[in-house]
Design an enzyme around this catalytic site. Structure first.
Site, PDB file in Angstrom:
ATOM      1  N   ARG A  91       0.851  -1.190   0.000  1.00  0.00           N
ATOM      2  CA  ARG A  91       0.000   0.000   0.000  1.00  0.00           C
ATOM      3  C   ARG A  91       0.888   1.242   0.000  1.00  0.00           C
ATOM      4  O   ARG A  91       1.993   1.222   0.528  1.00  0.00           O
ATOM      5  CB  ARG A  91      -0.880   0.027   1.245  1.00  0.00           C
ATOM      6  CG  ARG A  91      -1.963  -1.013   1.260  1.00  0.00           C
ATOM      7  CD  ARG A  91      -2.783  -0.925   2.548  1.00  0.00           C
ATOM      8  NE  ARG A  91      -3.750  -2.001   2.591  1.00  0.00           N
ATOM      9  CZ  ARG A  91      -3.505  -3.206   3.086  1.00  0.00           C
ATOM     10  NH1 ARG A  91      -2.326  -3.490   3.597  1.00  0.00           N
ATOM     11  NH2 ARG A  91      -4.434  -4.135   3.079  1.00  0.00           N
TER      12      ARG A  91
ATOM     13  N   LYS B  31      -2.208  -0.256   7.723  1.00  0.00           N
ATOM     14  CA  LYS B  31      -3.653  -0.483   7.743  1.00  0.00           C
ATOM     15  C   LYS B  31      -4.044  -1.628   8.666  1.00  0.00           C
ATOM     16  O   LYS B  31      -4.968  -1.510   9.459  1.00  0.00           O
ATOM     17  CB  LYS B  31      -4.173  -0.755   6.334  1.00  0.00           C
ATOM     18  CG  LYS B  31      -5.673  -0.970   6.298  1.00  0.00           C
ATOM     19  CD  LYS B  31      -6.186  -1.205   4.902  1.00  0.00           C
ATOM     20  CE  LYS B  31      -7.689  -1.445   4.944  1.00  0.00           C
ATOM     21  NZ  LYS B  31      -8.218  -1.681   3.602  1.00  0.00           N
TER      22      LYS B  31
ATOM     23  N   HIS C   6      -3.837   3.634  -5.110  1.00  0.00           N
ATOM     24  CA  HIS C   6      -4.102   2.196  -5.010  1.00  0.00           C
ATOM     25  C   HIS C   6      -3.890   1.476  -6.345  1.00  0.00           C
ATOM     26  O   HIS C   6      -3.807   0.252  -6.389  1.00  0.00           O
ATOM     27  CB  HIS C   6      -5.525   1.965  -4.505  1.00  0.00           C
ATOM     28  CG  HIS C   6      -5.577   1.241  -3.204  1.00  0.00           C
ATOM     29  ND1 HIS C   6      -4.803   1.577  -2.116  1.00  0.00           N
ATOM     30  CD2 HIS C   6      -6.296   0.160  -2.825  1.00  0.00           C
ATOM     31  CE1 HIS C   6      -5.061   0.748  -1.136  1.00  0.00           C
ATOM     32  NE2 HIS C   6      -5.953  -0.127  -1.533  1.00  0.00           N
TER      33      HIS C   6
ATOM     34  N   ARG D 200      -0.799  -0.913  -6.280  1.00  0.00           N
ATOM     35  CA  ARG D 200      -1.037  -2.211  -5.651  1.00  0.00           C
ATOM     36  C   ARG D 200      -1.918  -3.094  -6.538  1.00  0.00           C
ATOM     37  O   ARG D 200      -1.665  -4.281  -6.701  1.00  0.00           O
ATOM     38  CB  ARG D 200      -1.670  -1.972  -4.283  1.00  0.00           C
ATOM     39  CG  ARG D 200      -1.947  -3.191  -3.446  1.00  0.00           C
ATOM     40  CD  ARG D 200      -2.347  -2.704  -2.039  1.00  0.00           C
ATOM     41  NE  ARG D 200      -3.094  -3.680  -1.283  1.00  0.00           N
ATOM     42  CZ  ARG D 200      -2.562  -4.584  -0.474  1.00  0.00           C
ATOM     43  NH1 ARG D 200      -1.249  -4.647  -0.344  1.00  0.00           N
ATOM     44  NH2 ARG D 200      -3.320  -5.411   0.211  1.00  0.00           N
TER      45      ARG D 200
ATOM     46  N   HIS E  79      -6.054 -10.571   2.212  1.00  0.00           N
ATOM     47  CA  HIS E  79      -7.499 -10.553   2.021  1.00  0.00           C
ATOM     48  C   HIS E  79      -8.107 -11.802   2.649  1.00  0.00           C
ATOM     49  O   HIS E  79      -7.456 -12.838   2.740  1.00  0.00           O
ATOM     50  CB  HIS E  79      -7.842 -10.527   0.530  1.00  0.00           C
ATOM     51  CG  HIS E  79      -7.569  -9.209  -0.122  1.00  0.00           C
ATOM     52  ND1 HIS E  79      -7.505  -9.048  -1.488  1.00  0.00           N
ATOM     53  CD2 HIS E  79      -7.367  -7.967   0.397  1.00  0.00           C
ATOM     54  CE1 HIS E  79      -7.268  -7.785  -1.783  1.00  0.00           C
ATOM     55  NE2 HIS E  79      -7.162  -7.115  -0.652  1.00  0.00           N
TER      56      HIS E  79
ATOM     57  N   TYR F  97     -10.916  -6.986  -6.288  1.00  0.00           N
ATOM     58  CA  TYR F  97      -9.962  -5.910  -6.023  1.00  0.00           C
ATOM     59  C   TYR F  97      -9.051  -5.639  -7.214  1.00  0.00           C
ATOM     60  O   TYR F  97      -8.793  -4.490  -7.561  1.00  0.00           O
ATOM     61  CB  TYR F  97      -9.138  -6.285  -4.779  1.00  0.00           C
ATOM     62  CG  TYR F  97      -8.109  -5.274  -4.369  1.00  0.00           C
ATOM     63  CD1 TYR F  97      -8.478  -4.135  -3.665  1.00  0.00           C
ATOM     64  CD2 TYR F  97      -6.765  -5.461  -4.664  1.00  0.00           C
ATOM     65  CE1 TYR F  97      -7.532  -3.196  -3.279  1.00  0.00           C
ATOM     66  CE2 TYR F  97      -5.812  -4.542  -4.283  1.00  0.00           C
ATOM     67  CZ  TYR F  97      -6.208  -3.413  -3.585  1.00  0.00           C
ATOM     68  OH  TYR F  97      -5.263  -2.489  -3.205  1.00  0.00           O
TER      69      TYR F  97
END
Length: 180
Positions: free
Chosen positions: A40, A63, A128, A131, A154, A163
């Protein structure tokens, strides 16, 4: 909040790399680090020169607060060797021009990427995107959603495929071929 996409086209990635390399070595390295690590932006911006001196990144994700160890690709290792040659171990990799040894912020990283994206006429690009681009091309190369799911931390494969835009690709393809 805008939904950002991975950069799917390798030629567009090359064009962005060329553009950033000509404009700013720091900005080029930010892009290259993101698309080759899957980290990230919040974790990329806190990297220091010392983090590039071993063959892996070892960090606590901002995160999730989970410990993460991710191998640095050989290509990225070569890029780092050249990039950090005149830098001290304690320095941030992506230093701001303001202050002494402060990293650039998320908003600056966003501006850098938006500028590069507009240069190659890409939309739906943000921090993002780096990533997601890593994830998209990792999946396309290895077809191992379970491994990518673990890399991204995840909880389900479905989340990972959504994603990185794989489900979107499938829907787009189906709609292009649909007829009544």
């Amino acid at each position: 909040m805008n939904f950002v996409q991975p950069i799917r086209d390798v030629e567009e990635i090359r064009a962005i790399r060329r553009y950033l390399r000509e404009k700013s070595y720091r900005n080029y390295m930010l892009f290259v680090t993101g698309i080759n690590s899957g980290l990230r932006i919040s974790d990329i911006l806190k990297l220091r020169v010392s983090d590039t001196k071993r063959p892996y990144f070892n960090l606590v994700e901002m995160k999730t607060e989970k410990l993460k160890r991710i191998e640095i690709t050989p290509g990225l290792q070569r890029e780092f060797k050249e990039y950090v040659v005149e830098m001290e171990n304690h320095e941030y990799l992506f230093k701001s021009r303001e202050g002494i040894n402060k990293p650039i912020g998320r908003s600056m990283a966003y501006k850098i990427l938006r500028d590069a994206a507009s240069h190659v006429n890409l939309e739906n690009i943000g921090t993002h995107t780096l990533r997601k681009t890593f994830g998209y091309h990792f999946y396309k190369q290895y077809k191992d959603v379970a491994l990518l799911q673990r890399i991204f931390n995840h909880s389900e494969p479905r989340i990972t495929l959504d994603y990185i835009g794989i489900h979107q690709d499938e829907m787009d393809s189906a709609m292009k071929n649909f007829k009544i």
